[in-house]
Design a protein around this motif. Sequence first.
Motif, PDB file in Angstrom:
ATOM      1  N   LEU A  98      12.175   7.535  25.765  1.00  0.00           N
ATOM      2  CA  LEU A  98      11.705   8.161  24.528  1.00  0.00           C
ATOM      3  C   LEU A  98      12.590   9.336  24.172  1.00  0.00           C
ATOM      4  CD1 LEU A  98       8.903  10.658  25.260  1.00  0.00           C
ATOM      5  CD2 LEU A  98       9.660   9.109  27.061  1.00  0.00           C
ATOM      6  N   GLN A  99      12.533   9.666  22.885  1.00  0.00           N
ATOM      7  CA  GLN A  99      13.156  10.921  22.454  1.00  0.00           C
ATOM      8  C   GLN A  99      12.084  11.768  21.772  1.00  0.00           C
ATOM      9  OE1 GLN A  99      17.053  10.627  20.633  1.00  0.00           O
ATOM     10  NE2 GLN A  99      17.636   9.007  22.038  1.00  0.00           N
ATOM     11  N   CYS A 100      11.747  11.474  20.509  1.00  0.00           N
ATOM     12  CA  CYS A 100      10.707  12.301  19.876  1.00  0.00           C
ATOM     13  C   CYS A 100       9.318  11.943  20.418  1.00  0.00           C
ATOM     14  CB  CYS A 100      10.742  12.160  18.360  1.00  0.00           C
ATOM     15  SG  CYS A 100       9.937  10.659  17.718  1.00  0.00           S
ATOM     16  N   GLY A 101       9.152  10.725  20.892  1.00  0.00           N
ATOM     17  CA  GLY A 101       7.877  10.313  21.481  1.00  0.00           C
ATOM     18  C   GLY A 101       6.870   9.738  20.510  1.00  0.00           C
ATOM     19  N   TYR A 102       7.227   9.691  19.232  1.00  0.00           N
ATOM     20  CA  TYR A 102       6.220   9.252  18.257  1.00  0.00           C
ATOM     21  C   TYR A 102       5.801   7.790  18.491  1.00  0.00           C
ATOM     22  CZ  TYR A 102       3.483   9.471  14.042  1.00  0.00           C
ATOM     23  OH  TYR A 102       2.426   9.478  13.166  1.00  0.00           O
ATOM     24  N   CYS A 103       6.760   6.952  18.809  1.00  0.00           N
ATOM     25  CA  CYS A 103       6.462   5.529  19.000  1.00  0.00           C
ATOM     26  C   CYS A 103       5.905   5.229  20.390  1.00  0.00           C
ATOM     27  CB  CYS A 103       7.731   4.705  18.797  1.00  0.00           C
ATOM     28  SG  CYS A 103       8.960   4.961  20.124  1.00  0.00           S
ATOM     29  N   CYS A 136      11.214   1.966  16.820  1.00  0.00           N
ATOM     30  CA  CYS A 136      11.580   3.291  17.306  1.00  0.00           C
ATOM     31  C   CYS A 136      12.738   3.786  16.456  1.00  0.00           C
ATOM     32  CB  CYS A 136      11.993   3.239  18.775  1.00  0.00           C
ATOM     33  SG  CYS A 136      12.553   4.839  19.380  1.00  0.00           S
ATOM     34  N   ARG A 137      12.611   5.009  15.948  1.00  0.00           N
ATOM     35  CA  ARG A 137      13.667   5.557  15.090  1.00  0.00           C
ATOM     36  C   ARG A 137      14.731   6.290  15.900  1.00  0.00           C
ATOM     37  NH1 ARG A 137       9.911   9.152  11.458  1.00  0.00           N
ATOM     38  NH2 ARG A 137       9.250   9.644  13.559  1.00  0.00           N
ATOM     39  N   CYS A 138      14.459   6.503  17.187  1.00  0.00           N
ATOM     40  CA  CYS A 138      15.305   7.448  17.940  1.00  0.00           C
ATOM     41  C   CYS A 138      16.210   6.825  19.000  1.00  0.00           C
ATOM     42  CB  CYS A 138      14.434   8.454  18.669  1.00  0.00           C
ATOM     43  SG  CYS A 138      13.289   9.362  17.646  1.00  0.00           S
ATOM     44  N   THR A 139      15.707   5.875  19.775  1.00  0.00           N
ATOM     45  CA  THR A 139      16.344   5.629  21.066  1.00  0.00           C
ATOM     46  C   THR A 139      17.398   4.542  21.076  1.00  0.00           C
ATOM     47  OG1 THR A 139      14.783   3.940  21.749  1.00  0.00           O
ATOM     48  CG2 THR A 139      14.184   6.224  22.234  1.00  0.00           C
TER      49      THR A 139
END
Length: 161
Positions: A98-103, A136-139
């Motif tokens: 994870l990065q931001c963790g939202y997903c 996921c928008r980040c990883t």
Amino acid sequence: MAKISLTVNGRAVTANVDPRTLLVQFLREQLRLTGSHVGCDTSQCGACVVHLDGKAVKSCTTLAVMADGHEVVTIEGLAPNGAALHPMQQAFYEHHGLQCGYCTPGMIMTAVDLVQRKGHELSEQTIRDELEGNLCRCTGYQNIVMAIAAGAKAMAPRGAA
Ligand code: FES
Ligand code: FES
């Protein structure tokens, strides 16, 4: 208003809800279980995934009244009251899934359901196919895929091959 009775994370809950209330709204706003996120509201992102009678569902497109008489488990239910992290949560932690963790709550609930359906030895292709409903928008997904493969193994009963 409709009266519903269900089990949420092992706890019996009875409540009055507007029949239009989404399950994710009920969980977040009435029960204050805010681990299930809303990323799209249109059944595309998977941030809202919870388990309904052991199966992954998108709680943004499930009505609260549909859970009446059923068992719901949210991300909070995987490691309740300060218990050790669930093996899949631990795997996301160890593999930086994870990065931001939202997903992440939705990813983990989807992953646990995947292991329950397809077992502990998951190929990369299987994991990627099964994540079709989780965005996921980040990883870039690579670490999520690695985390799920490791988490699936870690969920195997001790002594299993
Ligand atoms: Fe439910 Fe996006 S909020 S799928
Ligand atoms: Fe940010 Fe997935 S970690 S959306």
